[in-house]
Design a protein around this motif. Structure first.
Motif, PDB file in Angstrom:
ATOM      1  N   ALA A 184       1.070  -1.321  -0.060  1.00  0.00           N
ATOM      2  CA  ALA A 184      -0.194   0.400  -0.091  1.00  0.00           C
ATOM      3  C   ALA A 184       0.819   1.375  -0.122  1.00  0.00           C
ATOM      4  O   ALA A 184       1.408   1.267   1.419  1.00  0.00           O
ATOM      5  CB  ALA A 184      -1.438  -0.117   1.200  1.00  0.00           C
ATOM      6  N   LEU A 185       0.462   1.772  -1.078  1.00  0.00           N
ATOM      7  CA  LEU A 185       2.145   3.522  -1.052  1.00  0.00           C
ATOM      8  C   LEU A 185       0.783   4.086  -0.831  1.00  0.00           C
ATOM      9  O   LEU A 185       0.024   4.647  -1.141  1.00  0.00           O
ATOM     10  CB  LEU A 185       2.031   3.606  -2.747  1.00  0.00           C
ATOM     11  CG  LEU A 185       2.466   4.665  -3.265  1.00  0.00           C
ATOM     12  CD1 LEU A 185       3.758   4.590  -2.074  1.00  0.00           C
ATOM     13  CD2 LEU A 185       3.181   4.610  -4.563  1.00  0.00           C
ATOM     14  N   ILE A 186       1.344   5.380   0.514  1.00  0.00           N
ATOM     15  CA  ILE A 186       0.442   6.503   0.902  1.00  0.00           C
ATOM     16  C   ILE A 186       0.949   7.451   0.995  1.00  0.00           C
ATOM     17  O   ILE A 186       1.990   7.931   1.074  1.00  0.00           O
ATOM     18  CB  ILE A 186      -0.123   6.466   2.460  1.00  0.00           C
ATOM     19  CG1 ILE A 186      -0.339   4.335   2.662  1.00  0.00           C
ATOM     20  CG2 ILE A 186      -0.796   7.142   3.187  1.00  0.00           C
ATOM     21  CD1 ILE A 186      -1.970   4.409   2.202  1.00  0.00           C
ATOM     22  N   LEU A 187       0.154   8.290  -0.606  1.00  0.00           N
ATOM     23  CA  LEU A 187       1.620   9.321  -0.749  1.00  0.00           C
ATOM     24  C   LEU A 187       0.950  11.154  -0.584  1.00  0.00           C
ATOM     25  O   LEU A 187      -0.521  10.861  -1.027  1.00  0.00           O
ATOM     26  CB  LEU A 187       0.784   9.041  -1.640  1.00  0.00           C
ATOM     27  CG  LEU A 187       2.608  10.382  -3.166  1.00  0.00           C
ATOM     28  CD1 LEU A 187       3.719   9.766  -3.016  1.00  0.00           C
ATOM     29  CD2 LEU A 187       2.075   9.184  -4.704  1.00  0.00           C
ATOM     30  N   GLY A 188       1.222  11.939  -0.205  1.00  0.00           N
ATOM     31  CA  GLY A 188       0.501  13.261  -0.203  1.00  0.00           C
ATOM     32  C   GLY A 188      -0.508  13.379   0.035  1.00  0.00           C
ATOM     33  O   GLY A 188      -0.868  14.481   0.072  1.00  0.00           O
ATOM     34  N   THR A 189      -1.132  12.514   1.929  1.00  0.00           N
ATOM     35  CA  THR A 189      -2.354  12.630   2.500  1.00  0.00           C
ATOM     36  C   THR A 189      -1.956  13.137   3.726  1.00  0.00           C
ATOM     37  O   THR A 189      -0.889  11.979   4.875  1.00  0.00           O
ATOM     38  CB  THR A 189      -3.094  11.716   1.935  1.00  0.00           C
ATOM     39  OG1 THR A 189      -3.744  11.717   2.979  1.00  0.00           O
ATOM     40  CG2 THR A 189      -2.196  10.174   2.718  1.00  0.00           C
ATOM     41  N   SER A 190      -2.863  13.811   5.149  1.00  0.00           N
ATOM     42  CA  SER A 190      -2.387  14.031   5.743  1.00  0.00           C
ATOM     43  C   SER A 190      -2.580  12.826   6.965  1.00  0.00           C
ATOM     44  O   SER A 190      -2.072  12.621   7.627  1.00  0.00           O
ATOM     45  CB  SER A 190      -2.595  15.554   6.390  1.00  0.00           C
ATOM     46  OG  SER A 190      -4.621  15.163   6.465  1.00  0.00           O
ATOM     47  N   GLY A 191      -3.535  11.758   6.542  1.00  0.00           N
ATOM     48  CA  GLY A 191      -3.882  10.761   7.014  1.00  0.00           C
ATOM     49  C   GLY A 191      -4.915  11.432   8.298  1.00  0.00           C
ATOM     50  O   GLY A 191      -5.112  10.844   8.928  1.00  0.00           O
ATOM     51  N   GLU A 192      -5.410  12.383   7.707  1.00  0.00           N
ATOM     52  CA  GLU A 192      -6.435  12.878   9.797  1.00  0.00           C
ATOM     53  C   GLU A 192      -8.148  12.737   8.537  1.00  0.00           C
ATOM     54  O   GLU A 192      -8.815  12.761  10.029  1.00  0.00           O
ATOM     55  CB  GLU A 192      -6.382  14.414   9.495  1.00  0.00           C
ATOM     56  CG  GLU A 192      -4.933  14.489  10.847  1.00  0.00           C
ATOM     57  CD  GLU A 192      -3.885  16.186  10.411  1.00  0.00           C
ATOM     58  OE1 GLU A 192      -4.887  16.468  10.149  1.00  0.00           O
ATOM     59  OE2 GLU A 192      -3.440  16.070  11.064  1.00  0.00           O
ATOM     60  N   VAL A 193      -8.059  12.728   7.670  1.00  0.00           N
ATOM     61  CA  VAL A 193      -9.402  12.937   7.070  1.00  0.00           C
ATOM     62  C   VAL A 193     -10.033  11.125   7.111  1.00  0.00           C
ATOM     63  O   VAL A 193      -9.654  10.232   5.854  1.00  0.00           O
ATOM     64  CB  VAL A 193      -9.332  13.680   5.284  1.00  0.00           C
ATOM     65  CG1 VAL A 193     -10.950  13.406   4.949  1.00  0.00           C
ATOM     66  CG2 VAL A 193      -8.820  14.869   5.668  1.00  0.00           C
ATOM     67  N   GLU A 194     -10.990  10.929   7.896  1.00  0.00           N
ATOM     68  CA  GLU A 194     -11.875   9.677   7.660  1.00  0.00           C
ATOM     69  C   GLU A 194     -12.384   9.816   6.436  1.00  0.00           C
ATOM     70  O   GLU A 194     -13.309  10.958   6.233  1.00  0.00           O
ATOM     71  CB  GLU A 194     -12.313   8.751   9.001  1.00  0.00           C
ATOM     72  CG  GLU A 194     -11.129   9.213   9.899  1.00  0.00           C
ATOM     73  CD  GLU A 194     -10.352   7.675   9.692  1.00  0.00           C
ATOM     74  OE1 GLU A 194     -10.521   7.154   8.931  1.00  0.00           O
ATOM     75  OE2 GLU A 194      -9.568   7.789  10.143  1.00  0.00           O
ATOM     76  N   PRO A 195     -13.670   8.930   6.277  1.00  0.00           N
ATOM     77  CA  PRO A 195     -12.619   7.209   6.099  1.00  0.00           C
ATOM     78  C   PRO A 195     -11.530   7.129   5.972  1.00  0.00           C
ATOM     79  O   PRO A 195     -10.670   5.771   5.805  1.00  0.00           O
ATOM     80  CB  PRO A 195     -14.164   6.289   6.106  1.00  0.00           C
ATOM     81  CG  PRO A 195     -14.421   7.274   4.693  1.00  0.00           C
ATOM     82  CD  PRO A 195     -14.649   8.271   5.244  1.00  0.00           C
ATOM     83  N   ALA A 196     -10.958   7.358   4.775  1.00  0.00           N
ATOM     84  CA  ALA A 196      -9.810   7.279   3.843  1.00  0.00           C
ATOM     85  C   ALA A 196      -8.741   6.951   4.663  1.00  0.00           C
ATOM     86  O   ALA A 196      -7.806   5.868   4.092  1.00  0.00           O
ATOM     87  CB  ALA A 196      -9.361   8.928   2.897  1.00  0.00           C
ATOM     88  N   ALA A 197      -8.340   7.831   4.996  1.00  0.00           N
ATOM     89  CA  ALA A 197      -7.223   7.067   6.503  1.00  0.00           C
ATOM     90  C   ALA A 197      -7.063   6.072   7.041  1.00  0.00           C
ATOM     91  O   ALA A 197      -6.595   5.562   7.302  1.00  0.00           O
ATOM     92  CB  ALA A 197      -7.416   8.355   7.817  1.00  0.00           C
ATOM     93  N   GLY A 198      -8.595   5.672   6.961  1.00  0.00           N
ATOM     94  CA  GLY A 198      -8.865   4.414   7.416  1.00  0.00           C
ATOM     95  C   GLY A 198      -8.144   3.075   6.610  1.00  0.00           C
ATOM     96  O   GLY A 198      -7.752   2.168   6.869  1.00  0.00           O
ATOM     97  N   LEU A 199      -7.917   3.510   5.238  1.00  0.00           N
ATOM     98  CA  LEU A 199      -7.346   2.734   3.897  1.00  0.00           C
ATOM     99  C   LEU A 199      -6.210   2.042   4.932  1.00  0.00           C
ATOM    100  O   LEU A 199      -5.792   0.831   4.617  1.00  0.00           O
ATOM    101  CB  LEU A 199      -7.462   3.365   2.404  1.00  0.00           C
ATOM    102  CG  LEU A 199      -9.066   3.181   2.437  1.00  0.00           C
ATOM    103  CD1 LEU A 199      -8.719   3.991   1.467  1.00  0.00           C
ATOM    104  CD2 LEU A 199      -9.583   1.887   1.791  1.00  0.00           C
ATOM    105  N   GLY A 200      -5.100   2.932   5.085  1.00  0.00           N
ATOM    106  CA  GLY A 200      -4.367   3.051   5.213  1.00  0.00           C
ATOM    107  C   GLY A 200      -3.821   1.287   6.566  1.00  0.00           C
ATOM    108  O   GLY A 200      -2.704   0.191   6.166  1.00  0.00           O
TER     109      GLY A 200
END
Length: 241
Positions: A184-200
């Protein structure tokens, strides 16, 4: 072994790859991010421009802001990070999925096809009556609000506003890819917005090798197998050579 060398080896070997991108991927194209000092929300209250309530109160005001953003993204061009992800898709084939939180349409313009736009696309309108999605006229010919070409009703921006649901099936498709990927490549995201952050998190808990590319640590960093403290362009160059 340097972190990027191990990550490159894993990426080269993987046959199932899922990618999550955020605003940091479009920043080199001149699209400001939401959270940095010159970000899109600086001086703006998001609830005044990006909520169903704001649109109900003053659709012309909301459309004015989105028309300005639409003009910005039309002037922008895909950058090398967008193009590298197209290369990666071509190599991997059907077991590749790119999931983006960006609404600028640059991934599609770069050539990405196995693509889920979680938060919609601001280059499109969506009819308020029949739900038809359509490309907006060229910025120089665009006077908001647009009318639906199918039924003539007023259309809204085809983006997900605060408090709204994601497009039907979008997150389910993303979940399936991240649950089953090898990398899984997590690229240029703050990791703070759900539910997208949950994918990582989902990929990490499913045993995937997690590569994070971000200049700053994020809430996802503790789960990453490799964290490259670089921008999107530099990080993908290091990974893909």
């Amino acid at each position: 072994m340097h972190a990027w060398k191990e990550a490159r080896a894993r990426l080269n070997q993987a046959q199932r790859i899922a990618v999550l991108t955020g605003a940091g991927v479009s920043k080199p194209s001149g699209i400001p991010t939401f959270r940095d000092a010159a970000g899109l929300w600086r001086g703006f209250n998001p609830e005044e421009y990006a909520s169903p309530q704001a649109y109900a109160r003053d659709p012309q005001k909301v459309w004015g802001w989105y028309a300005w953003r639409y003009q910005q993204v039309c002037q922008a061009q895909p950058n090398p990070a967008h193009l590298r992800l197209v290369e990666l898709e071509h190599r991997v084939g059907e077991d590749f999925l790119l999931v983006t939180q960006n609404v600028d349409g640059l991934h599609a313009r770069a050539g990405s096809q196995r693509l889920v736009e979680l938060h919609g696309n601001l280059t499109q309108g969506r009819c308020e009556v029949c739900g038809h999605r359509f490309a907006l006229p060229a910025p120089e010919a665009f006077t908001p609000p647009p009318q639906c070409p199918r039924c003539g009703a007023r259309a809204r921006p085809d983006v997900v506003w605060f408090g709204e649901r994601l497009p039907p099936g979008a997150f389910e498709t993303a979940e399936q890819a991240f649950r089953g990927c090898e990398v899984a490549l997590i690229l240029g995201t703050s990791g703070e917005v759900e539910p997208a952050a949950g994918l990582g998190r989902l990929a990490a808990y499913s045993g995937a090798y997690i590569v994070e590319i971000n200049p700053e640590p994020t809430p996802l960093s503790s789960l990453a197998s490799s964290s490259l403290r670089m921008g999107a362009v530099e990080g993908l160059e290091a990974l893909m050579g």
